[in-house]
Design a protein around this motif. Structure first.
Motif, PDB file in Angstrom:
ATOM      1  N   GLY A 227      33.942  13.725  33.943  1.00 17.36           N
ATOM      2  CA  GLY A 227      32.779  13.931  33.091  1.00 17.36           C
ATOM      3  C   GLY A 227      31.744  14.836  33.717  1.00 17.36           C
ATOM      4  O   GLY A 227      31.294  15.793  33.110  1.00 17.36           O
ATOM      5  N   SER A 231      29.065  11.402  37.858  1.00 22.73           N
ATOM      6  CA  SER A 231      29.902  10.277  37.433  1.00 22.73           C
ATOM      7  C   SER A 231      30.829   9.889  38.581  1.00 22.73           C
ATOM      8  O   SER A 231      31.134  10.706  39.450  1.00 22.73           O
ATOM      9  CB  SER A 231      30.713  10.641  36.196  1.00 22.73           C
ATOM     10  N   GLU A 281      24.944  11.135  32.785  1.00 23.99           N
ATOM     11  CA  GLU A 281      24.646  12.463  32.246  1.00 23.99           C
ATOM     12  C   GLU A 281      24.242  13.425  33.369  1.00 23.99           C
ATOM     13  O   GLU A 281      23.665  12.985  34.377  1.00 23.99           O
ATOM     14  CB  GLU A 281      23.522  12.360  31.220  1.00 23.99           C
ATOM     15  N   PRO A 282      24.565  14.728  33.231  1.00 19.58           N
ATOM     16  CA  PRO A 282      25.248  15.349  32.090  1.00 19.58           C
ATOM     17  C   PRO A 282      26.768  15.250  32.203  1.00 19.58           C
ATOM     18  O   PRO A 282      27.316  15.280  33.297  1.00 19.58           O
ATOM     19  CB  PRO A 282      24.800  16.806  32.188  1.00 19.58           C
ATOM     20  N   LEU A 283      27.425  15.117  31.050  1.00 20.40           N
ATOM     21  CA  LEU A 283      28.889  15.040  31.003  1.00 20.40           C
ATOM     22  C   LEU A 283      29.411  16.419  30.587  1.00 20.40           C
ATOM     23  O   LEU A 283      29.831  16.629  29.454  1.00 20.40           O
ATOM     24  CB  LEU A 283      29.326  13.962  30.004  1.00 20.40           C
ATOM     25  N   GLU A 284      29.378  17.354  31.508  1.00 22.60           N
ATOM     26  CA  GLU A 284      29.677  18.737  31.167  1.00 22.60           C
ATOM     27  C   GLU A 284      31.123  19.139  31.418  1.00 22.60           C
ATOM     28  O   GLU A 284      31.538  20.231  31.046  1.00 22.60           O
ATOM     29  CB  GLU A 284      28.761  19.678  31.966  1.00 22.60           C
ATOM     30  N   ALA A 309      34.385  17.786  26.761  1.00 20.55           N
ATOM     31  CA  ALA A 309      32.991  17.495  27.078  1.00 20.55           C
ATOM     32  C   ALA A 309      32.212  17.166  25.813  1.00 20.55           C
ATOM     33  O   ALA A 309      31.390  16.233  25.794  1.00 20.55           O
ATOM     34  CB  ALA A 309      32.366  18.687  27.807  1.00 20.55           C
ATOM     35  N   ALA A 310      32.472  17.911  24.731  1.00 18.30           N
ATOM     36  CA  ALA A 310      31.770  17.655  23.472  1.00 18.30           C
ATOM     37  C   ALA A 310      32.101  16.266  22.932  1.00 18.30           C
ATOM     38  O   ALA A 310      31.219  15.525  22.477  1.00 18.30           O
ATOM     39  CB  ALA A 310      32.123  18.732  22.448  1.00 18.30           C
ATOM     40  N   GLN A 312      33.173  13.684  24.645  1.00 12.35           N
ATOM     41  CA  GLN A 312      32.641  12.662  25.538  1.00 12.35           C
ATOM     42  C   GLN A 312      31.145  12.448  25.322  1.00 12.35           C
ATOM     43  O   GLN A 312      30.670  11.315  25.281  1.00 12.35           O
ATOM     44  CB  GLN A 312      32.916  13.045  26.996  1.00 12.35           C
ATOM     45  N   ASN A 313      30.400  13.534  25.176  1.00  9.55           N
ATOM     46  CA  ASN A 313      28.962  13.406  24.937  1.00  9.55           C
ATOM     47  C   ASN A 313      28.670  12.715  23.613  1.00  9.55           C
ATOM     48  O   ASN A 313      27.780  11.868  23.523  1.00  9.55           O
ATOM     49  CB  ASN A 313      28.296  14.790  24.972  1.00  9.55           C
ATOM     50  N   PHE A 316      29.491   9.065  24.045  1.00  8.94           N
ATOM     51  CA  PHE A 316      28.466   8.475  24.905  1.00  8.94           C
ATOM     52  C   PHE A 316      27.255   8.062  24.056  1.00  8.94           C
ATOM     53  O   PHE A 316      26.754   6.938  24.159  1.00  8.94           O
ATOM     54  CB  PHE A 316      28.067   9.504  25.965  1.00  8.94           C
ATOM     55  N   GLU A 317      26.811   8.965  23.192  1.00 11.27           N
ATOM     56  CA  GLU A 317      25.668   8.665  22.317  1.00 11.27           C
ATOM     57  C   GLU A 317      26.004   7.574  21.308  1.00 11.27           C
ATOM     58  O   GLU A 317      25.169   6.701  21.017  1.00 11.27           O
ATOM     59  CB  GLU A 317      25.221   9.932  21.595  1.00 11.27           C
TER      60      GLU A 317
END
Length: 351
Positions: A227, A231, A281-284, A309-310, A312-313, A316-317
């Motif tokens: 992530g 992390s 965060e950030p999960l880039e 990444a998209a 996962q983010n 996450f939200e």
């Protein structure tokens, strides 16, 4: 990971784009790949009889050799002497067709196939393609119940197996087959010192799905991306009297090995280790985890957990939002709150 599993994973993650690449590049049928058109484009009220015959032959042929992949909805130029993908012949309802295949699996071969997976790839609301993964079978030989014939895969076609070859191929003792199961022990949203964290602890369970005792069993993990840089992964070994954790200091790569004398009984399972993921965060970078299991005499089995990444983010939200909906806005700024285990599984890409 075998050729068929690799192709299946590419279609599973690449979707319609992966299908289009196959057609644009005129991908050829091969020992591990077969393109098929449904006899009625899946427009009937059940699986067409010709499609059932195709599946029975494919399950027998792929199961008796090294496994393979069927992609439904692609036509080839076989009428012009080529087995290359060249025509789009999508199914009317991809999800429904995949369900029909799942329902038909147990009744198409003797003995029945296990481990067959079908994944719908939709091009619109319903229409699309279906990828069907047929694993190499530890229960071989299999014959098609439609015509009573044993098949094997040769080149880009399925051929009947002569008795002499059949006896030579399968005149041996069966081997055990082990696979991983994943149990979400707990999953929490944590707000600490201005940071939002999600903790997920996964129990790795080794299952023996065969009637044979599994010896020298193992489960290994390779966390290629988790992530982001902040992390982390922690590993907690299971029962030390039965399993040895190899390379425990390098948590992102390691294995649990069954100690001498520890055997996994037929149709049984054992805990091996717990993997605790902490996502910050950030999960880039996205997520990519490879889980491999195996035992003496059996073929290694590979599972992937993959999230962009998209994805996962977004998940996450969603996980945090699920906490807020249950416990109220206060969880967004203080303390620790559980999140639904299904949300945790989605975050990790576990199906």
């Amino acid at each position: 990971m075998g050729r068929a599993e690799d192709l299946f994973w590419k279609l599973e993650t690449g979707g319609v784009d992966a299908i289009e690449r196959m057609i644009a590049e005129r991908h050829n049928e091969e020992a591990f790949l077969d393109f098929k058109q449904s006899s009625d484009s899946g427009a009937g009220t059940k699986l067409h009889d010709n499609d059932r015959k195709i599946l029975g032959k494919a399950f027998s042929g792929f199961g008796n050799t090294e496994g393979g992949l069927i992609v439904w909805g692609i036509g080839t130029g076989s009428s012009r002497g080529s087995d290359a993908a060249c025509e789009r012949k999508p199914l009317e309802n991809a999800v429904r067709f995949a369900g029909w295949i799942d329902d038909a699996v147990s009744g198409l071969t003797t003995p029945s196939m296990t481990g067959v997976r079908s994944h719908p790839i939709r091009t619109g609301e319903n229409a699309g393609y279906v990828a069907t993964l047929v694993p190499h079978s530890q229960g071989a030989p299999h014959h098609s119940v439609i015509d009573g014939t044993y098949y094997f895969r040769s080149g880009s076609s399925f051929k009947p197996v002569p008795h002499v070859i059949l006896a030579g191929m399968f005149g041996r003792r069966p081997n055990a087959s082990v696979f991983p199961d994943y149990v979400i022990e707990y999953a929490n949203y944590v707000y600490a010192r201005g940071e939002r964290l999600i903790e997920v602890c996964v129990r790795l369970v080794l299952c023996n799905e065969s009637p044979v005792v599994a010896r020298d069993a193992f489960v290994a993990w390779d966390v290629r991306s988790i992530g982001g840089e902040t992390s982390k992964l922690e590993v907690f070994p299971a029962d030390g009297a039965r399993w040895q954790t190899d390379a425990p200091l390098v948590h992102r790569r390691g294995a649990c090995l069954a100690l001498e004398g520890n055997r996994v009984g037929p149709y049984s399972q054992q805990d091996t280790a717990r993997l605790k993921f902490t996502f910050t965060e950030p999960l880039e970078a996205g997520l990519e985890v490879l889980i491999t299991t195996g035992c003496s005499g059996g073929l290694p089995l590979h599972h992937r957990w993959v999230q962009s990444a998209a994805q996962q983010n977004a998940l996450f939200e969603q996980a945090i939002a699920s906490c807020v909906s249950v416990f109220g806005e206060r969880v967004a700024s203080t303390g620790t709150s559980p999140i639904p285990k299904v949300s945790a599984a989605q975050l990790l890409g576990i199906s």
